[in-house]
Design an enzyme around this catalytic site. Sequence first.
Site, PDB file in Angstrom:
ATOM      1  N   ASP A  44      46.582  65.753  38.416  1.00 23.47           N
ATOM      2  CA  ASP A  44      46.886  64.782  39.471  1.00 23.47           C
ATOM      3  C   ASP A  44      48.150  63.993  39.167  1.00 23.47           C
ATOM      4  O   ASP A  44      48.262  63.347  38.116  1.00 23.47           O
ATOM      5  CB  ASP A  44      45.701  63.820  39.621  1.00 23.47           C
ATOM      6  N   TYR A  64      54.247  57.420  40.118  1.00 21.99           N
ATOM      7  CA  TYR A  64      53.761  57.241  38.749  1.00 21.99           C
ATOM      8  C   TYR A  64      54.933  57.222  37.769  1.00 21.99           C
ATOM      9  O   TYR A  64      55.702  58.173  37.681  1.00 21.99           O
ATOM     10  CB  TYR A  64      52.781  58.350  38.374  1.00 21.99           C
ATOM     11  N   SER A  68      44.445  59.820  50.508  1.00 24.23           N
ATOM     12  CA  SER A  68      43.911  58.958  49.466  1.00 24.23           C
ATOM     13  C   SER A  68      43.717  57.571  50.060  1.00 24.23           C
ATOM     14  O   SER A  68      44.583  57.087  50.802  1.00 24.23           O
ATOM     15  CB  SER A  68      44.888  58.909  48.282  1.00 24.23           C
ATOM     16  N   ASN A  69      42.568  56.976  49.765  1.00 25.26           N
ATOM     17  CA  ASN A  69      42.266  55.609  50.214  1.00 25.26           C
ATOM     18  C   ASN A  69      42.266  55.465  51.737  1.00 25.26           C
ATOM     19  O   ASN A  69      42.614  54.412  52.272  1.00 25.26           O
ATOM     20  CB  ASN A  69      43.268  54.616  49.606  1.00 25.26           C
ATOM     21  N   GLY A 127      36.022  48.186  35.849  1.00 25.62           N
ATOM     22  CA  GLY A 127      35.038  47.243  36.352  1.00 25.62           C
ATOM     23  C   GLY A 127      35.268  46.903  37.809  1.00 25.62           C
ATOM     24  O   GLY A 127      34.339  46.858  38.609  1.00 25.62           O
ATOM     25  N   THR A 143      43.018  58.545  31.570  1.00 20.86           N
ATOM     26  CA  THR A 143      43.155  58.321  30.137  1.00 20.86           C
ATOM     27  C   THR A 143      44.366  59.029  29.557  1.00 20.86           C
ATOM     28  O   THR A 143      44.843  60.029  30.098  1.00 20.86           O
ATOM     29  CB  THR A 143      41.885  58.789  29.400  1.00 20.86           C
TER      30      THR A 143
END
Length: 311
Positions: free
Chosen positions: A50, A55, A151-152, A224, A277
């Site tokens: 991805d 980015y 996306s979204n 979170g 990650t």
Amino acid sequence: MGPVKTQQLGRTGLEVSSIVLGLMRIDSLDDAAIDALVRTALDEGVTVLDHADVYGGDHLCERRFAEAVKLTPSERERVLIQSKCGIRDGFFDFSTEHIVSSVDASLRALQTDHLDLLLLHRPDALVEPEEVAAAFDQLEAAGKVRRFGVSNHTPYQQELLKTAVRQPLEVNQVQLSITHSSLISTGVASNMEGLEQSVHRDGGMLEHARIHGTTLQAWSPFQGGFFTGVFLGDREKYADLNDVLDELADAHGVTPTGIATAWITRHPADIQVVLGTTKPERVREAVAGSDVRLSRQEWYRLFTAAGSLVP
């Protein structure tokens, strides 16, 4: 502990890994570390990589990937490379010109002749579906993009695109984790007046995806909230959740990362988990958890330990 779970991608008939390697943070790594990260994912059976034009800024992560990871032709055919476009400096842009030029720049940066999947990154309030359709048609006809998605995007934002776009929207990449689970938790608490959890924010995104055969991809699967830090190991905010994660990790022979992954892959919507990650070990832990099938009781224990209400 099993191999990486596989699933269908949208209605394409393609079988892909339920784990997606997200490459938004690799600009901080050297070439050897980038190569090790990607090679670990490939060795573990991950088949989806991805990217996005933003980015690292101006296609930087795409360039760094291509410079560090020299995929052989056979390796390139075995992986699905996806990228995103539409976010610019302070605004969104789904114009034909921008979509096409962004894809051309991504192809140059990635040193490939096609994207397997192109996603529209975040909804453009000024979207003109005909402009998107023209871009998709042009890119598909040129062989530069094989499949498309978003996306979204809410259900009606997708339906608006479909008034002109003829290609299926195979994917919707959305934020989802045990602690950021409104697209699931809202439905559980539906019709409960005065309860924050029952407030609809996405118009039934999960159900829309299942009805239309769209694959949901979960970004920030260990966050979170909205970039507020990971819940794994955070006993100050998420003590109860981490207790249950540790208990179930021991029971299933994986790590808490694996259980947090399994909570998403257990859902019958066949949701992919997008890992952001930079650590190869975290990839291995997520892959190990992807094929763990939590019981209903275990799944709901995690759900409620994260703070969601089961009425």
